[in-house]
Design a protein around this motif. Structure first.
Motif: not given
Ligand code: FE2
Length: 192
Positions: A163-164, A168, A170, A172
Motif C-alpha cells: 500500500e502507498s 493504493e 500496487s 491493483r
C-alpha cells in the motif's frame, strides 16, 4: 470425481442428510484450498530473499500454523456431519480449479504481490461457502466466518506492504501472480 459424501447415513441433529452431503462437498473444496494455501505459504517462507527476508520469512510462519489449524476444523466438521474428509495431495491436485503457485526464489515484495492474489482467490471462495451455509447450517457458517476473519487479517498483513501512503495497492488490476509480483516490485523501486 464422485462425491465421497454420497453415503452419509447420519449427521448432526436438526440438519438433513441431503444438506449435510452438500455442505460436506462444499467444505471439502475449502479443505483442499486451505491445504494448498498452507503449503504455498511455507514455499514462500523458504524462497523469499533480499533485504526484507527476515520480516517476511517470520511473518509467514504464524499464518501457516493458523491456516493448518483451520484445515483441521474443516475436516473435523465434515466428519461431524457424517462425511469423509479427504486430505491427500493426489485428491487436492485432482479436484483443484487453480494452478500451483508460480513463483520460486524471489524478493520479498514480489512474493507479497503474488500472495495478495492468492489470498483474494481463497477468500472469495470461502465467502461463497459462508453465504451458502447461512440457512442450512449456521454452525458451519460460524466456523467459516471465524476463518474468514483470520484470512482477511492475513491478507491485510500482506497488503500493508503493498500500500502507498495514498492508500493504493500496487497490485491493483493484476490478474496473474507474476503480474502482481512485477507491479509490486515496480512500485517498491519507484518509491524514494
Ligand atoms: Fe522455517
Amino acid at each position: 470425481m464422485p462425491s465421497q459424501n454420497a453415503d452419509i447415513s447420519y449427521t448432526v441433529p436438526g440438519v438433513s442428510t441431503q444438506d449435510s452431503r452438500r455442505i460436506s462437498d462444499l467444505l471439502q473444496m475449502r479443505l483442499h484450498s486451505l491445504n494448498d494455501l498452507h503449503l504455498t505459504l511455507k514455499h514462500v517462507h523458504w524462497n523469499v530473499v533480499g533485504p526484507h527476508f527476515i520480516a517476511v520469512h517470520e511473518m509467514i510462519d504464524p499464518q501457516v500454523d493458523k491456516v493448518r489449524a483451520m484445515t483441521d476444523d474443516l475436516a473435523e466438521r465434515i466428519s461431524t456431519l457424517g462425511g469423509q474428509p479427504n486430505g491427500t495431495p493426489g485428491a487436492l491436485v485432482d479436484r483443484r480449479t487453480w494452478n500451483d503457485y508460480s513463483i520460486g526464489r524471489a524478493e520479498a515484495i514480489e512474493h507479497l504481490g503474488a500472495l495478495d492474489l492468492v489470498y483474494t482467490a481463497v477468500i472469495k471462495d470461502h465467502r461463497e461457502a459462508m453465504q451458502a451455509t447461512e440457512t442450512s447450517d449456521p454452525v458451519t457458517q460460524d466456523m467459516l466466518i471465524e476463518q474468514l476473519r483470520g484470512l482477511e487479517l492475513f491478507q491485510w498483513f500482506v497488503r500493508a506492504h503493498l500500500e502507498s501512503s495514498g492508500g493504493e495497492l500496487s497490485t491493483r488490476g493484476a490478474t496473474t501472480e507474476t503480474g502482481a509480483a512485477g507491479q509490486a516490485a515496480e512500485q517498491a523501486r519507484s518509491q524514494p
